[in-house]
Design a protein around this motif. Structure first.
Motif, PDB file in Angstrom:
ATOM      1  N   ASN A  25       0.922  -1.107  -0.080  1.00 47.04           N
ATOM      2  CA  ASN A  25      -0.047   0.137  -0.012  1.00 47.04           C
ATOM      3  C   ASN A  25       0.960   1.297   0.128  1.00 47.04           C
ATOM      4  N   TRP A  26       1.947   1.167  -0.860  1.00 40.56           N
ATOM      5  CA  TRP A  26       2.856   2.406  -0.975  1.00 40.56           C
ATOM      6  C   TRP A  26       2.236   3.357  -1.872  1.00 40.56           C
ATOM      7  N   LYS A  27       1.863   4.545  -1.226  1.00 43.03           N
ATOM      8  CA  LYS A  27       1.454   5.661  -2.169  1.00 43.03           C
ATOM      9  C   LYS A  27       2.354   6.717  -1.954  1.00 43.03           C
ATOM     10  N   ARG A  28       3.155   6.926  -2.799  1.00 42.24           N
ATOM     11  CA  ARG A  28       4.338   7.719  -2.819  1.00 42.24           C
ATOM     12  C   ARG A  28       3.930   9.251  -2.260  1.00 42.24           C
ATOM     13  N   PRO A  29       3.178   9.952  -3.054  1.00 42.52           N
ATOM     14  CA  PRO A  29       2.632  11.319  -3.161  1.00 42.52           C
ATOM     15  C   PRO A  29       1.822  11.429  -1.641  1.00 42.52           C
ATOM     16  N   LEU A  30       0.982  10.481  -1.431  1.00 41.94           N
ATOM     17  CA  LEU A  30       0.103  10.396  -0.185  1.00 41.94           C
ATOM     18  C   LEU A  30       0.922  10.200   1.018  1.00 41.94           C
ATOM     19  N   ASN A  31       1.859   9.199   1.025  1.00 45.06           N
ATOM     20  CA  ASN A  31       2.784   9.023   2.133  1.00 45.06           C
ATOM     21  C   ASN A  31       3.660  10.141   2.637  1.00 45.06           C
ATOM     22  N   CYS A  32       3.914  10.810   1.548  1.00 46.75           N
ATOM     23  CA  CYS A  32       4.756  12.038   1.802  1.00 46.75           C
ATOM     24  C   CYS A  32       3.850  13.179   2.512  1.00 46.75           C
ATOM     25  N   LEU A  33       2.904  13.448   2.020  1.00 48.75           N
ATOM     26  CA  LEU A  33       1.853  14.312   2.542  1.00 48.75           C
ATOM     27  C   LEU A  33       1.442  13.737   3.987  1.00 48.75           C
ATOM     28  N   HIS A  34       1.469  12.558   4.186  1.00 52.41           N
ATOM     29  CA  HIS A  34       1.181  12.215   5.861  1.00 52.41           C
ATOM     30  C   HIS A  34       2.264  12.681   6.732  1.00 52.41           C
ATOM     31  N   LEU A  35       3.527  12.654   5.978  1.00 55.83           N
ATOM     32  CA  LEU A  35       4.607  13.185   6.945  1.00 55.83           C
ATOM     33  C   LEU A  35       4.234  14.745   7.438  1.00 55.83           C
ATOM     34  N   ILE A  36       3.556  15.453   6.859  1.00 54.51           N
ATOM     35  CA  ILE A  36       2.918  16.666   7.212  1.00 54.51           C
ATOM     36  C   ILE A  36       1.809  16.775   7.875  1.00 54.51           C
ATOM     37  N   THR A  37       0.758  15.778   7.692  1.00 53.60           N
ATOM     38  CA  THR A  37      -0.306  16.002   8.196  1.00 53.60           C
ATOM     39  C   THR A  37      -0.391  15.489   9.682  1.00 53.60           C
ATOM     40  N   ALA A  38      -0.034  14.135   9.404  1.00 52.48           N
ATOM     41  CA  ALA A  38      -0.091  13.308  10.705  1.00 52.48           C
ATOM     42  C   ALA A  38       0.479  13.847  11.875  1.00 52.48           C
ATOM     43  N   PRO A  39       1.721  14.424  11.744  1.00 51.35           N
ATOM     44  CA  PRO A  39       2.323  15.240  13.049  1.00 51.35           C
ATOM     45  C   PRO A  39       1.313  16.353  13.592  1.00 51.35           C
TER      46      PRO A  39
END
Length: 595
Positions: free
Chosen positions: A367-381
């Motif tokens: 379930n690797w979604k490169r653009p979404l996972n990069c966005l998660h590094l901003i929104t999740a914290p």
């Protein structure tokens, strides 16, 4: 979908029933109170009662309608610090007094929405990430079932209990919810499974789970009876769950070893393969199976639509497709009611997808979604910071000059840029399992925040309807957290796995009670730096504890006498038992029966 819709029906009908019962039981009392506080004596009475700063917020209904807002603002007990909203201020100050029916209606809608958040965050994000973590740690199914996956299934119950234990006046709600959920699961859910699919239960796991659960209930009863508990006793309470986990692991190891030795002997003496001689009446533990039950079906389903030739998607297309929670192939096969509910919760699912990463070890790309996972590094914290402890750190400033959320945002942007520049769309990085840990933390924070709102909202409903926290816990909170398990277990039984469903019934509630009460007490001790004090609701608490203990004792006796056969008669007996318990509990709540 059925479970969430059933929650809304339960909430609406039950609140209407409670409102009618409360008016019937306390109408004369309110009439006398209104006369006593009216006219010239109202000011004197109000002054005398408000002089006591230790007044409980439940006394607000003893005041005139025009004086209730002032009482709520002056009384420290009415200050709800564990949630984003002060629901008592909303009910008694912001909305007009003659709009109580509208207030209750809005609360029911908001409560339904909070239960949807709890269900989605637990089933779609919290539980899958825990499965990925257990897979990364190479845990066996037995260990994962009674630890990580049990936590995934019981997350709403545990976080609701911890939120309720944060305040002494709502601790009764936690006890009511855990005991009420225990009775609901062991009677309604287990009885429904027996009605849908009569089957022989595995003897040793069943007796093991019932005995451990009876020990947990008895220990909790002792703490309630004494009205207090110490840190040492609470740690021993948590150690009981460790003993339960070790018992499951050791018993599974012994069983598998015996099974392998038998298969080896049969294989050497039989011309048939060992697989044909194995029995499906395994004693293996299947706790936490809800997180994994659909994975093989989903994997086969997706493989049918896998493209024949490899192709590379653009980054923008990956981002848009990963934010779409609707599967077009499933959409065409679903009924209209499912589609309507899916449309209603579509915005919420998209927001959760934007904030919480999910790692799926059963997929080729995990379930690797490169653009979404990069966005998660901003929104999740940012989500963790803004929702942790109901936004306590959202307005924090660094040396009164720079907001804390700004620093978190900059760090997130820096990490996202590094990951985006050093990875590709087609292959997940080696550190991709760390996103499962991030998703676990974010979903846990959101579940905790939603659980705190549920507890605060139910406390307000208890004040407005003059109901105890215990009855709200054993009904609305217990139903809301358990109705999903009910439909899941019934579905598993209909698919031909009734033993799996009954194992999840007992294994999950052991985890919920021991960790819900244990962690809740430890959290309150850390906060108050003193022993936990329980404020029981009198007869209702003892009815609750006695009913749960009696249901377990009867199951411990009746099931072995029936050669561990769970039939339809036993299922009907359990359902009737729950109805009788609920009637007695409501009669005690409305003072129709009393000591």
């Amino acid at each position: 979908m059925k479970s969430i819709m059933s929650v809304s029906v339960f909430l609406s009908l039950f609140l209407a029933l409670l409102l009618c019962g409360q008016r019937a039981a306390s109408g004369s009392r309110n009439l006398l109170t209104g006369v006593g506080l009216s006219g010239g004596s109202s000011g004197t009475a109000l002054t005398m009662m408000s002089e006591n700063s230790n007044d409980e917020c439940d006394l607000v209904m003893n005041y005139n309608i025009t004086d209730r807002c002032g009482f709520v603002k002056r009384t420290p007990d009415c200050d709800m610090q564990d949630g984003f909203l002060n629901y008592l201020d909303l009910a008694f100050c912001l909305l007009r007094p003659n709009l109580y029916p509208l207030t209750i209606t809005l609360c029911v809608v908001w409560l339904f929405f909070l239960f949807v958040i709890l269900g989605l965050a637990a089933s779609k994000f919290f539980c899958p990430n825990l499965s990925a973590i257990s897979s990364s740690l190479h845990l066996t199914h037995n260990v994962a079932g009674v630890t990580f996956l049990a936590l995934g299934n019981g997350a709403p119950d545990i976080f609701s209990a911890m939120a309720a234990f944060s305040h002494p006046h709502t601790a009764g709600m936690a006890v009511g919810a855990l005991f009420g959920a225990g009775i609901f699961v062991t009677t309604v859910v287990a009885g429904s499974v027996a009605l849908v699919k009569p089957f022989p239960v595995a003897s040793r796991p069943f007796l093991r789970d019932v005995v451990f659960y009876m020990c947990a209930v008895f220990w909790t009863f002792l703490m309630l009876y004494r009205g207090t508990t110490t840190l040492g006793e609470t740690l021993g309470y948590l150690a009981l769950y460790v003993i339960y986990v070790l018992t499951v692991i050791i018993s599974a190891f012994i069983y598998n070893r015996q099974k392998n030795s038998v298969n080896t002997t049969v294989q050497s003496d039989s011309p048939f393969p060992a697989e044909l001689n194995s029995s499906d009446s395994s004693d293996d533990d299947d706790d936490g199976i809800h997180c994994l039950i659909d994975e093989p079906v989903q994997q086969v389903y997706e493989s049918e639509y896998r493209p024949l030739l490899p192709y590379s998607e653009s980054t923008s297309h990956i981002l848009l497709s990963s934010l779409n929670p609707v599967d077009n192939r499933r959409w065409r096969r679903k009924p209209l009611s499912w589609k309507v509910f899916k449309v209603l919760k579509f915005p919420l699912e998209v927001l959760l997808l934007l904030c919480i990463p999910v790692v799926d070890p059963d997929k080729e790309d995990r379930n690797w979604k490169r653009p979404l996972n990069c966005l998660h590094l901003i929104t999740a914290p940012l989500v963790c910071l803004l929702f942790f402890q109901s936004g306590k750190y959202g307005n924090k400033m660094i040396q009164d000059q720079f907001p804390l959320w700004g620093l978190v945002l900059l760090l997130g942007l820096f990490l996202a840029a590094i990951v985006f520049c050093t990875t590709t769309n087609d292959h997940p990085p080696k550190y991709h399992p760390l996103f499962a840990l991030l998703g676990f933390v974010v979903s846990a924070v959101l579940i905790s925040a939603a659980a705190s709102e549920v507890v605060s909202l139910l406390h307000m409903l208890g004040v407005v309807l003059s109901l105890s926290n215990t009855v709200l816990g054993l009904t609305l909170l217990a139903w809301g957290n358990s109705i999903g398990d009910c439909f899941s277990d019934i579905t598993i039984a209909q698919q031909g796995y009734p033993r799996m469903a009954i194992s999840a019934c007992f294994g999950g509630i052991i985890f919920n009670m021991l960790l819900g009460v244990g962690l809740g007490c430890v959290g309150q001790m850390i906060q108050t730096k003193s022993n936990v004090q329980f404020e029981t609701e009198g007869l209702l608490t003892w009815i609750l504890a006695a009913s749960l203990g009696l249901s377990l004792a009867l199951s411990f006796i009746i099931v072995p006498l029936n050669n561990f056969q769970l039939g339809r008669k036993y299922g009907i007996f359990l359902l009737v038992f729950y109805i009788i318990f609920l009637v007695i509990a409501l009669l005690a709540e409305f003072q129709i029966i009393h000591t």
